[in-house]
Design a protein around this motif. Sequence first.
Motif, PDB file in Angstrom:
ATOM      1  N   ALA A  16       5.465  24.546  13.095  1.00  0.00           N
ATOM      2  CA  ALA A  16       5.095  23.164  13.441  1.00  0.00           C
ATOM      3  C   ALA A  16       5.042  22.352  12.163  1.00  0.00           C
ATOM      4  O   ALA A  16       4.769  22.886  11.085  1.00  0.00           O
ATOM      5  CB  ALA A  16       3.732  23.140  14.133  1.00  0.00           C
ATOM      6  N   CYS A  37       3.034  21.515   7.135  1.00  0.00           N
ATOM      7  CA  CYS A  37       3.730  22.329   8.131  1.00  0.00           C
ATOM      8  C   CYS A  37       3.252  23.783   8.031  1.00  0.00           C
ATOM      9  O   CYS A  37       2.440  24.112   7.164  1.00  0.00           O
ATOM     10  CB  CYS A  37       5.237  22.264   7.879  1.00  0.00           C
ATOM     11  SG  CYS A  37       5.683  22.549   6.150  1.00  0.00           S
ATOM     12  N   GLY A  38       3.760  24.628   8.874  1.00  0.00           N
ATOM     13  CA  GLY A  38       3.382  26.036   8.804  1.00  0.00           C
ATOM     14  C   GLY A  38       3.779  26.775  10.059  1.00  0.00           C
ATOM     15  O   GLY A  38       4.363  26.198  10.986  1.00  0.00           O
ATOM     16  N   GLN A  59       0.409  19.104  20.998  1.00  0.00           N
ATOM     17  CA  GLN A  59       1.032  20.449  20.979  1.00  0.00           C
ATOM     18  C   GLN A  59       0.740  21.243  22.254  1.00  0.00           C
ATOM     19  O   GLN A  59       1.639  21.783  22.890  1.00  0.00           O
ATOM     20  CB  GLN A  59       0.531  21.246  19.770  1.00  0.00           C
ATOM     21  CG  GLN A  59       1.223  20.895  18.468  1.00  0.00           C
ATOM     22  CD  GLN A  59       0.934  21.950  17.395  1.00  0.00           C
ATOM     23  OE1 GLN A  59       0.518  23.059  17.691  1.00  0.00           O
ATOM     24  NE2 GLN A  59       1.169  21.586  16.143  1.00  0.00           N
ATOM     25  N   CYS A 117      -1.574   3.938  -0.065  1.00  0.00           N
ATOM     26  CA  CYS A 117      -0.877   4.973   0.720  1.00  0.00           C
ATOM     27  C   CYS A 117      -1.696   5.483   1.915  1.00  0.00           C
ATOM     28  O   CYS A 117      -1.319   6.470   2.540  1.00  0.00           O
ATOM     29  CB  CYS A 117      -0.434   6.122  -0.173  1.00  0.00           C
ATOM     30  SG  CYS A 117      -1.776   6.926  -1.059  1.00  0.00           S
ATOM     31  N   HIS A 118      -2.802   4.814   2.235  1.00  0.00           N
ATOM     32  CA  HIS A 118      -3.605   5.200   3.404  1.00  0.00           C
ATOM     33  C   HIS A 118      -3.854   3.992   4.300  1.00  0.00           C
ATOM     34  O   HIS A 118      -4.307   2.952   3.818  1.00  0.00           O
ATOM     35  CB  HIS A 118      -4.970   5.763   2.986  1.00  0.00           C
ATOM     36  CG  HIS A 118      -4.893   7.117   2.367  1.00  0.00           C
ATOM     37  ND1 HIS A 118      -4.676   7.301   1.030  1.00  0.00           N
ATOM     38  CD2 HIS A 118      -4.974   8.354   2.915  1.00  0.00           C
ATOM     39  CE1 HIS A 118      -4.635   8.608   0.765  1.00  0.00           C
ATOM     40  NE2 HIS A 118      -4.806   9.269   1.892  1.00  0.00           N
ATOM     41  N   GLU A 173     -10.859   5.655   8.175  1.00  0.00           N
ATOM     42  CA  GLU A 173     -10.975   5.866   6.726  1.00  0.00           C
ATOM     43  C   GLU A 173     -10.634   4.579   5.987  1.00  0.00           C
ATOM     44  O   GLU A 173      -9.956   3.695   6.524  1.00  0.00           O
ATOM     45  CB  GLU A 173     -10.078   7.011   6.259  1.00  0.00           C
ATOM     46  CG  GLU A 173      -8.610   6.860   6.600  1.00  0.00           C
ATOM     47  CD  GLU A 173      -7.797   8.077   6.157  1.00  0.00           C
ATOM     48  OE1 GLU A 173      -6.875   7.893   5.379  1.00  0.00           O
ATOM     49  OE2 GLU A 173      -8.106   9.205   6.592  1.00  0.00           O
ATOM     50  N   CYS A 193       4.644  15.887   4.611  1.00  0.00           N
ATOM     51  CA  CYS A 193       4.928  16.625   5.840  1.00  0.00           C
ATOM     52  C   CYS A 193       4.315  18.023   5.829  1.00  0.00           C
ATOM     53  O   CYS A 193       5.011  19.024   5.630  1.00  0.00           O
ATOM     54  CB  CYS A 193       6.442  16.710   6.015  1.00  0.00           C
ATOM     55  SG  CYS A 193       6.904  17.399   7.596  1.00  0.00           S
ATOM     56  N   GLY A 211       4.578  12.508   8.090  1.00  0.00           N
ATOM     57  CA  GLY A 211       3.973  11.174   7.947  1.00  0.00           C
ATOM     58  C   GLY A 211       5.075  10.131   7.998  1.00  0.00           C
ATOM     59  O   GLY A 211       5.693   9.810   6.986  1.00  0.00           O
TER      60      GLY A 211
END
Length: 341
Positions: free
Chosen positions: A307, A285-286, A175, A203-204, A198, A283, A311
Motif C-alpha cells: 500500500a 508505503c509498505g 482500504q 508544505c502543510h 494542524e 509517498c 501526497g
Amino acid sequence: MAMTMQELREQFYEKLQQANAAEAFEELRVRYLGKKGEITGLLKNMGAIAPEMRKEYGAKVNALKDEVEASIKRRIEEAHARELEMRIAATERYDLSLPSTLSEGSYHPITLVQREVEQIFASMGFTIEDYDEIVDDYHCFEALNIPKHHPARDMQDTYYLSNGQLLKTHTSAAQNAIMRKYGAPLRAIFPGRCFRNESTDACHENTFFQMEGIMIDENISISNLIYFMKTMLSEVFRRDVKVRLRPGFFPFVEPGFELDISCAICGGKGCPSCKNSGWLELCPCGMIHPNVLKAGGIDTEKYTGFAFGLGLTRLAMMKYGIKDIRDLNSGNLKSLDQFVK
Ligand code: FA5
C-alpha cells in the motif's frame, strides 16, 4: 350638485386615461375608492335613497366599485409589462463583433496531477475508487491496526464531528471497505481529500489531497512496490528525480517506508518549501500488515500486498514548482491560470 353614478364613471375613465405612473394610479385609487373616496361616498349616501330603491342602488355602487378597482389593477399590470419589455430590449442590444473580455478557464493543478497519476495506474490494471470524506473511527483507525488509545493516533490531528464520526485524515481510511468490496486479487487506487487539525506552513495544509494505492495478490513483495513507485514518479516528472527510501513506521504496514523526493523548488539545497531539509516526504508505503488484510476479509495464507499513500498536493507542488502549498487552496485565479490545458 352631486354627480350621478354615470358621471362619476365617465370622470374616472377620463382621469385613468391620463394616468401613466404608479403614483398616479394610487392617487386615483384613493380618490375613488379610499375611505373618503367618491365612490365610497355614494355608499355613505344610502340614507338619502328611498328605502325600496336601496337594494338596487347598493348593488350598482358595489358593481361600480369593483369595475373601478379592476380597471386600476389592469392598468398597473400593463404598465409593469411595458417596463419589463423595455428592460429586455435594452439588454438585448448585443454587439457580437466586440472582443470578449472573458478568459479561458483552467484546471486546478491538483486535478491535472491526479488525472495523470490515475492514467498511469489505470494503464497498469488499477481501478479508480471513490470514498467518503466523513468516515467512522473503525475505518480510519481500528481496521488499520490502530486500536483506541494507540499512540499512533497522535500522528494525525483529527477533526471529530459531534455525532462521533470524523473527517478522513488519510485515504487509508478506504482500504478496509475496498478490500471487502472486491476481495483478492486486487489493484486499486483511491484519491481523496484529507483533513487534519494542524497548523499550516509552506508544505502543510489542513485540507489536502492524497492518493492511496493497494495491490494484493499471491507473492507480492517489496520489489513490486518499488517498481510501481519508480514507474509512477518517472512518468509524472518525465525526467530523473532524486528519491530516497528510508524506514518509516505506520501500524498498517510492516515493513513501512518513507519515500522522500528531493525538493524541486531549491534543487535539494534547503528552502521553506521543504523546511530547509532539501527533501519532502511524498509517498509513505509498505507491505500491508496481516491484521489489516484479515480485517478486510483477505486470506493471509495465500495473499500479501503493498500500500502507498501518495501526497497528491505535494506532488503538484513539486511538479509545477509551487513554492507554498497554501496557494493551491487560495482560489487565486492569477496563479491558477497558468495551468490552462
Ligand atoms: C499517511 O497518511 C498514511 N496513511 C500513508 C500510508 C499509506 C503509509 C499506506 C503506508 C501505507 P502521512 O501522514 O505521512 O501518512 O501522509 C502521507 C503523505 O501525505 C505525506 O507524505 C505528505 O506527502 C502528505 N501529507 C500529510 N500531511 C500533509 C499536510 N498537512 N499537508 C499536505 N500534505 C500532507
